[in-house]
Design an enzyme around this catalytic site. Structure first.
Site, PDB file in Angstrom:
ATOM      1  N   SER A  50       0.853  -1.200   0.000  1.00 26.43           N
ATOM      2  CA  SER A  50       0.000   0.000   0.000  1.00 26.43           C
ATOM      3  C   SER A  50       0.882   1.241   0.000  1.00 26.43           C
ATOM      4  O   SER A  50       1.990   1.231   0.551  1.00 26.43           O
ATOM      5  CB  SER A  50      -0.871   0.010   1.264  1.00 26.43           C
ATOM      6  OG  SER A  50      -1.422   1.289   1.481  1.00 26.43           O
TER       7      SER A  50
ATOM      8  N   TYR B 171      -2.554  -0.843  10.154  1.00 27.83           N
ATOM      9  CA  TYR B 171      -2.644  -1.298   8.759  1.00 27.83           C
ATOM     10  C   TYR B 171      -1.389  -0.908   7.976  1.00 27.83           C
ATOM     11  O   TYR B 171      -0.771  -1.756   7.320  1.00 27.83           O
ATOM     12  CB  TYR B 171      -3.885  -0.676   8.114  1.00 27.83           C
ATOM     13  CG  TYR B 171      -3.977  -0.867   6.626  1.00 27.83           C
ATOM     14  CD1 TYR B 171      -4.355  -2.090   6.085  1.00 27.83           C
ATOM     15  CD2 TYR B 171      -3.673   0.172   5.748  1.00 27.83           C
ATOM     16  CE1 TYR B 171      -4.427  -2.271   4.707  1.00 27.83           C
ATOM     17  CE2 TYR B 171      -3.755   0.011   4.381  1.00 27.83           C
ATOM     18  CZ  TYR B 171      -4.131  -1.215   3.864  1.00 27.83           C
ATOM     19  OH  TYR B 171      -4.193  -1.396   2.508  1.00 27.83           O
TER      20      TYR B 171
HETATM   21  N1  LIG Z   1      -8.383   0.089  -2.166  1.00 25.61           N
HETATM   22  C1  LIG Z   1      -7.269   0.753  -1.898  1.00 25.61           C
HETATM   23  O1  LIG Z   1      -7.198   1.983  -2.013  1.00 25.61           O
HETATM   24  C2  LIG Z   1      -6.033   0.002  -1.488  1.00 25.61           C
HETATM   25  C3  LIG Z   1      -4.839   0.724  -1.401  1.00 25.61           C
HETATM   26  C4  LIG Z   1      -3.674   0.075  -1.038  1.00 25.61           C
HETATM   27  C5  LIG Z   1      -3.697  -1.287  -0.781  1.00 25.61           C
HETATM   28  N2  LIG Z   1      -4.864  -1.969  -0.858  1.00 25.61           N
HETATM   29  C6  LIG Z   1      -4.815  -3.405  -0.570  1.00 25.61           C
HETATM   30  O2  LIG Z   1      -5.331  -4.099  -1.684  1.00 25.61           O
HETATM   31  C7  LIG Z   1      -5.838  -5.360  -1.248  1.00 25.61           C
HETATM   32  C8  LIG Z   1      -7.238  -5.525  -1.794  1.00 25.61           C
HETATM   33  O3  LIG Z   1      -8.052  -4.488  -1.275  1.00 25.61           O
HETATM   34  P1  LIG Z   1      -9.353  -3.970  -2.029  1.00 25.61           P
HETATM   35  O4  LIG Z   1      -9.238  -2.508  -2.155  1.00 25.61           O
HETATM   36  O5  LIG Z   1      -9.607  -4.772  -3.242  1.00 25.61           O
HETATM   37  O6  LIG Z   1     -10.436  -4.239  -0.890  1.00 25.61           O
HETATM   38  P2  LIG Z   1     -11.771  -5.107  -0.883  1.00 25.61           P
HETATM   39  O7  LIG Z   1     -12.580  -4.815  -2.088  1.00 25.61           O
HETATM   40  O8  LIG Z   1     -12.353  -4.887   0.459  1.00 25.61           O
HETATM   41  O9  LIG Z   1     -11.251  -6.634  -1.007  1.00 25.61           O
HETATM   42  C9  LIG Z   1     -10.498  -7.211   0.022  1.00 25.61           C
HETATM   43  C10 LIG Z   1     -10.340  -8.682  -0.241  1.00 25.61           C
HETATM   44  O10 LIG Z   1      -9.639  -9.265   0.884  1.00 25.61           O
HETATM   45  C11 LIG Z   1     -10.472 -10.265   1.462  1.00 25.61           C
HETATM   46  N3  LIG Z   1     -10.439 -10.355   2.909  1.00 25.61           N
HETATM   47  C12 LIG Z   1     -10.628  -9.363   3.811  1.00 25.61           C
HETATM   48  N4  LIG Z   1     -10.648  -9.871   5.063  1.00 25.61           N
HETATM   49  C13 LIG Z   1     -10.474 -11.223   4.928  1.00 25.61           C
HETATM   50  C14 LIG Z   1     -10.408 -12.301   5.844  1.00 25.61           C
HETATM   51  N5  LIG Z   1     -10.527 -12.129   7.165  1.00 25.61           N
HETATM   52  N6  LIG Z   1     -10.216 -13.547   5.356  1.00 25.61           N
HETATM   53  C15 LIG Z   1     -10.112 -13.754   4.036  1.00 25.61           C
HETATM   54  N7  LIG Z   1     -10.169 -12.775   3.112  1.00 25.61           N
HETATM   55  C16 LIG Z   1     -10.353 -11.522   3.557  1.00 25.61           C
HETATM   56  C17 LIG Z   1     -11.881  -9.862   1.095  1.00 25.61           C
HETATM   57  O11 LIG Z   1     -12.765 -10.957   1.262  1.00 25.61           O
HETATM   58  P3  LIG Z   1     -14.251 -10.720   1.864  1.00 25.61           P
HETATM   59  O12 LIG Z   1     -15.103 -10.467   0.683  1.00 25.61           O
HETATM   60  O13 LIG Z   1     -14.549 -11.992   2.604  1.00 25.61           O
HETATM   61  O14 LIG Z   1     -14.186  -9.529   2.780  1.00 25.61           O
HETATM   62  C18 LIG Z   1     -11.696  -9.382  -0.328  1.00 25.61           C
HETATM   63  O15 LIG Z   1     -11.656 -10.460  -1.211  1.00 25.61           O
HETATM   64  C19 LIG Z   1      -5.762  -5.356   0.280  1.00 25.61           C
HETATM   65  O16 LIG Z   1      -4.594  -6.030   0.691  1.00 25.61           O
HETATM   66  C20 LIG Z   1      -5.659  -3.869   0.601  1.00 25.61           C
HETATM   67  O17 LIG Z   1      -5.004  -3.657   1.818  1.00 25.61           O
HETATM   68  C21 LIG Z   1      -6.045  -1.360  -1.204  1.00 25.61           C
END
Ligand SMILES: NC(=O)c1ccc[n+]([C@@H]2O[C@H](COP(=O)([O-])OP(=O)(O)OC[C@H]3O[C@@H](n4cnc5c(N)ncnc54)[C@H](OP(=O)(O)O)[C@@H]3O)[C@@H](O)[C@H]2O)c1
Length: 260
Positions: free
Chosen positions: A151, A165
């Site tokens: 991130s 985080y």
């Molecule tokens: N969006 C941003 O701006 C951003 C920026 C930097 C980094 N990231 C990183 O990118 C990655 C994906 O994030 P995203 O933005 O796509 O968010 P998202 O749409 O909320 O997706 C998160 C994914 O992680 C899974 N997850 C969360 N908690 C879990 C658990 N306890 N056990 C198993 N799976 C779990 C979710 O599954 P469920 O459907 O079961 O919740 C979902 O598939 C993450 O590592 C996040 O930290 C995101």
């Protein structure tokens, strides 16, 4: 989905965690478009996969997709998921460690044992455990690659309430570089993608529309990122034919929000 070489990952097996929705869904779909067989950990259950991941997968590619579920915030979640993956394949060409979340806005001094364990078990423990368990299958590939999702907050710091985080993502960033050195003799490249502010359920949960609007205005490219903006970076870092001399790197995908 256009712009992907449909033969790039033909005959290859790709594992993606957190692929039911958001960035992981776009990444899993991109690898399917590149001809891979994809073992997708959808999340804790399949409730989001129908509306996001599966809507991105053309019916012709559906037979190359396996969907798994596991709670990766459980202390043994990484090992349990590894067992499920290894029951389906003994060779893995690409592992994308993407599942993760902020676990709520947790202000300094307001951490509890539960919130601490949740954020660290999901964002660190499960990543380390899953990767360790899958190493023999990665070593069995001729051109293996690991791509971790970190991130922008790992490098720049996150906004208020995201210290735990951001710390976990900084851990994975340093771990990525160390693993890259350690696994280079095995022919395994290890890199990370560092998304900026990407409009997924993540920010629908943790940021207000006003905050997101202000963030977009301050980004040089004048918009928030989308999951599809991130996917090509994973494909690039995973493909030996494109990035075979790249390892231990963190690729920032943020519209210019951070220029390290
Ligand atoms: N969006 C941003 O701006 C951003 C920026 C930097 C980094 N990231 C990183 O990118 C990655 C994906 O994030 P995203 O933005 O796509 O968010 P998202 O749409 O909320 O997706 C998160 C994914 O992680 C899974 N997850 C969360 N908690 C879990 C658990 N306890 N056990 C198993 N799976 C779990 C979710 O599954 P469920 O459907 O079961 O919740 C979902 O598939 C993450 O590592 C996040 O930290 C995101």
């Amino acid at each position: 989905m256009t712009g992907f070489d449909s033969h790039l990952f033909e005959g290859r097996t790709v594992v993606v965690t957190g692929a039911g929705r958001g960035i992981g869904a776009a990444v899993a779909a991109a690898f399917l478009h590149c001809g891979a067989s994809v073992i997708a950990h959808a999340g804790r259950d399949l409730s989001h996969a129908e509306g996001d991941l599966l809507s991105r997968v053309p019916s012709a590619a559906r037979s190359r997709l396996v969907l798994l579920t596991e709670d990766l915030a459980a202390p043994d979640g990484g090992a349990q998921l590894a067992d499920q993956v290894l029951a389906r394949t003994g060779v893995i060409d690409v592992l994308v460690n993407n599942a993760g979340t902020m676990g709520g806005r947790i202000r300094a001094g307001e951490e509890t044992a539960e919130t601490y364990d949740h954020v660290l078990d999901l964002n660190i423990r499960s990543v380390v455990a899953l990767t360790g368990c899958l190493l023999p299958a990665l070593r069995a590939s001729e051109q293996a690659s690991i791509v971790n999702t970190v991130s922008i907050s790992a490098r720049a710091g996150g906004s208020a309430g995201s210290a735990l985080y951001a710390g976990t993502k900084a851990f994975v960033s340093g771990w990525t570089k160390t693993l890259a050195k350690e696994l280079a003799p095995d022919g395994i490249r290890v890199n990370a993608v560092s998304p900026g502010t990407i409009m997924t359920d993540f920010h629908r949960r943790y940021s207000t529309p006003e905050k997101l609007e202000a963030t977009a205005a301050a980004i040089p490219l004048k918009r928030l990122g989308m999951a599809d903006d991130c996917a090509p970076a994973y494909v690039f870092l995973a493909a030996g034919s494109l990035s075979g001399y790249v390892t231990g790197q963190v690729l920032e995908v943020n519209g210019g929000q951070l220029m390290p």
